[in-house]
Design a protein around this motif. Structure first.
Motif, mmCIF file in Angstrom:
data_model
loop_
_atom_site.group_PDB
_atom_site.id
_atom_site.type_symbol
_atom_site.label_atom_id
_atom_site.label_comp_id
_atom_site.label_asym_id
_atom_site.label_seq_id
_atom_site.Cartn_x
_atom_site.Cartn_y
_atom_site.Cartn_z
ATOM 1 N N ALA A 236 11.529 3.507 0.907
ATOM 2 C CA ALA A 236 11.950 4.093 -0.368
ATOM 3 C C ALA A 236 12.257 3.013 -1.395
ATOM 4 C CB ALA A 236 13.170 4.986 -0.151
ATOM 5 N N PHE A 237 12.941 1.930 -0.975
ATOM 6 C CA PHE A 237 13.222 0.835 -1.909
ATOM 7 C C PHE A 237 11.929 0.167 -2.371
ATOM 8 C CE2 PHE A 237 17.723 0.654 -0.312
ATOM 9 C CZ PHE A 237 18.319 0.799 -1.552
ATOM 10 N N SER B 270 8.653 -1.326 6.656
ATOM 11 C CA SER B 270 9.816 -2.015 7.207
ATOM 12 C C SER B 270 9.402 -3.306 7.909
ATOM 13 C CB SER B 270 10.553 -1.091 8.184
ATOM 14 O OG SER B 270 11.678 -1.742 8.729
ATOM 15 N N ALA B 271 8.300 -3.258 8.654
ATOM 16 C CA ALA B 271 7.826 -4.455 9.350
ATOM 17 C C ALA B 271 7.412 -5.539 8.356
ATOM 18 C CB ALA B 271 6.654 -4.093 10.269
ATOM 19 N N PHE B 272 6.807 -5.153 7.248
ATOM 20 C CA PHE B 272 6.383 -6.127 6.227
ATOM 21 C C PHE B 272 7.582 -6.891 5.683
ATOM 22 C CE2 PHE B 272 5.690 -7.103 1.712
ATOM 23 C CZ PHE B 272 4.565 -7.915 1.795
ATOM 24 N N TYR B 273 8.641 -6.177 5.322
ATOM 25 C CA TYR B 273 9.820 -6.831 4.765
ATOM 26 C C TYR B 273 10.623 -7.573 5.831
ATOM 27 C CZ TYR B 273 9.254 -4.790 0.136
ATOM 28 O OH TYR B 273 8.776 -4.470 -1.116
ATOM 29 N N ASP C 89 0.835 -1.191 0.000
ATOM 30 C CA ASP C 89 0.000 0.000 0.000
ATOM 31 C C ASP C 89 0.876 1.249 0.000
ATOM 32 O OD1 ASP C 89 -1.821 2.036 0.431
ATOM 33 O OD2 ASP C 89 -3.010 0.886 1.863
ATOM 34 N N PRO C 90 0.711 2.149 -0.955
ATOM 35 C CA PRO C 90 1.507 3.383 -0.962
ATOM 36 C C PRO C 90 1.269 4.258 0.270
ATOM 37 C CG PRO C 90 0.320 3.101 -3.031
ATOM 38 C CD PRO C 90 -0.193 2.065 -2.113
ATOM 39 N N ASN C 91 0.146 4.027 0.973
ATOM 40 C CA ASN C 91 -0.165 4.820 2.157
ATOM 41 C C ASN C 91 0.459 4.259 3.430
ATOM 42 O OD1 ASN C 91 -1.580 7.174 1.567
ATOM 43 N ND2 ASN C 91 -3.466 6.053 1.172
ATOM 44 N N TRP C 92 1.150 3.150 3.320
ATOM 45 C CA TRP C 92 1.815 2.609 4.496
ATOM 46 C C TRP C 92 2.824 3.602 5.045
ATOM 47 C CZ3 TRP C 92 3.415 -3.164 3.307
ATOM 48 C CH2 TRP C 92 2.280 -3.986 3.449
ATOM 49 N N THR C 93 2.946 3.613 6.347
ATOM 50 C CA THR C 93 4.017 4.398 6.961
ATOM 51 C C THR C 93 5.338 3.665 6.756
ATOM 52 O OG1 THR C 93 3.803 3.298 9.104
ATOM 53 C CG2 THR C 93 2.398 5.240 8.708
ATOM 54 N N ALA C 94 6.426 4.360 7.028
ATOM 55 C CA ALA C 94 7.739 3.728 6.889
ATOM 56 C C ALA C 94 7.872 2.536 7.821
ATOM 57 C CB ALA C 94 8.838 4.756 7.173
ATOM 58 N N ARG D 4 18.003 -5.461 3.802
ATOM 59 C CA ARG D 4 18.437 -4.598 4.902
ATOM 60 C C ARG D 4 17.302 -4.197 5.833
ATOM 61 N NH1 ARG D 4 23.762 -5.095 5.767
ATOM 62 N NH2 ARG D 4 24.985 -4.790 3.855
ATOM 63 N N ALA D 5 16.125 -4.747 5.597
ATOM 64 C CA ALA D 5 14.981 -4.365 6.443
ATOM 65 C C ALA D 5 15.254 -4.714 7.900
ATOM 66 C CB ALA D 5 13.721 -5.074 5.964
ATOM 67 N N GLY D 6 15.001 -3.764 8.788
ATOM 68 C CA GLY D 6 15.211 -3.981 10.210
ATOM 69 C C GLY D 6 16.553 -3.509 10.708
ATOM 70 N N SER D 7 17.541 -3.413 9.815
ATOM 71 C CA SER D 7 18.866 -2.951 10.221
ATOM 72 C C SER D 7 19.192 -1.563 9.692
ATOM 73 C CB SER D 7 19.940 -3.934 9.751
ATOM 74 O OG SER D 7 19.925 -4.060 8.336
ATOM 75 N N VAL D 8 18.310 -1.024 8.860
ATOM 76 C CA VAL D 8 18.459 0.346 8.376
ATOM 77 C C VAL D 8 17.192 1.112 8.752
ATOM 78 C CG1 VAL D 8 19.978 -0.308 6.472
ATOM 79 C CG2 VAL D 8 17.516 -0.277 6.113
ATOM 80 N N SER D 9 17.187 2.387 8.486
ATOM 81 C CA SER D 9 16.027 3.195 8.841
ATOM 82 C C SER D 9 14.796 2.725 8.077
ATOM 83 C CB SER D 9 16.286 4.666 8.533
ATOM 84 O OG SER D 9 16.388 4.870 7.143
ATOM 85 N N PRO D 10 13.621 2.748 8.706
ATOM 86 C CA PRO D 10 12.389 2.336 8.006
ATOM 87 C C PRO D 10 12.141 3.150 6.752
ATOM 88 C CG PRO D 10 12.002 2.487 10.359
ATOM 89 C CD PRO D 10 13.363 3.057 10.119
ATOM 90 N N GLU D 11 12.564 4.406 6.756
ATOM 91 C CA GLU D 11 12.357 5.256 5.582
ATOM 92 C C GLU D 11 13.126 4.727 4.373
ATOM 93 O OE1 GLU D 11 11.181 7.405 9.094
ATOM 94 O OE2 GLU D 11 13.073 6.394 8.574
#
Length: 276
Positions: free
Chosen positions: A137-138, A53-56, A44-49, A126-133
């Motif tokens: 973005a990826f 991040s939690a999804f990945y 969803d494009p409306n997801w927060t960062a 890198r999900a979880g080890s980098v910023s959620p933003e």
């Protein structure tokens, strides 16, 4: 004069490539369906960062496995594109504008297709080890590349369709109905409508919307099915489908319009019936 690779083997190549393409690329969508709990496989494009991040992070392994399968499957599009370019080349004279243009345009398409997989893998890697933003973005970049990268696909399909209409009716390599179907795919597949995904985060024009994403991807899937069937079964009356006896009969028959090939390469299509 028969083709170096007979139509019989072209048929097998087209069918095999399409089946393997579907088997491997479907791994991506099955994986994403499981991770989305059988909801939309598109994020969803409306997801927060934090949500992205939690999804990945939660589904890292399944996403990476699905993308790995998808990346293998993309390679099986290459034989289909080359088969169409080869059939187009048989309709051209010395200036191979359309066949070479198809291969150049398909190269752009393939770069878009591969880049999609790389972006999804980077988001999960890198999900979880980098910023959620950064993960968000990826994820956004992967889906925007998927939908926003329509120009090479439109150019590729148009370059396949146009020589069908420029050649005389009854072309022995590409059917005219497929040319019309290619034009329809270019229109129905979205084209410039896909560019609207950069302006909307909700609704039918967002990158999870029905008009900007589901319809174009669905039409393209149907187009690949029809093109694969066309490559496999069109021109079944060609002598190469009937072995040596078919070729002998073809050579023995009186032909008021004999095949004349250029001195530098063998062709099956008479010169007057080629474009250029």
């Amino acid at each position: 004069m028969s083709t170096l690779i007979s139509f019989k083997y072209q048929k097998r190549l087209a069918l095999t490539s399409f089946v393997l393409y579907v088997l491997f690329t479907s791994g991506l969508f099955w994986g994403r369906l499981f991770t989305a709990e059988w909801k939309s496989p598109i994020t969803d494009p409306n997801w927060t960062a934090e949500q992205a991040s939690a999804f990945y992070t939660d589904h890292r392994g399944l996403i990476q496995l699905g993308v790995f399968s998808y990346m293998i499957g993309t390679s099986f599009l290459i034989p289909l594109a080359v088969l169409v370019a080869a059939r187009t080349r048989m309709l051209e004279k010395r200036f191979a504008f359309f066949s070479m243009g198809q291969l150049v345009a398909f190269t752009g398409c393939y770069m878009v297709i591969v880049l999609m997989g790389i972006m999804w893998t980077m988001a999960a890697f890198r999900a979880g080890s980098v910023s959620p933003e950064l993960t968000q973005a990826f994820n956004d970049l992967a889906w925007l590349v998927t939908i926003y990268g329509w120009p090479p696909f439109a150019a590729w399909i148009l370059l396949m369709a146009l020589p069908v209409f420029l050649a005389p009716p009854g072309s022995p390599t590409l059917p005219r109905w497929w040319g019309y179907f290619s034009i329809l795919e270019t229109i129905a597949g979205g084209t410039v409508i896909n560019g609207l995904v950069g302006f909307f985060k909700t609704g039918p024009f967002a990158y999870n919307g029905i008009i900007s994403t589901y319809l174009p991807l669905g039409f393209f899937a149907v187009y690949l099915v029809v093109t694969s069937v066309m490559l496999a079964f069109f021109d079944r009356n060609h002598p190469d489908y009937h072995g040596d006896s078919g070729r002998a009969a073809a050579v023995g028959d009186a032909d008021p319009h004999p095949v004349v090939s250029e001195p530098d390469r063998p062709l099956d299509v008479p010169l007057p019936e080629r474009i250029g």
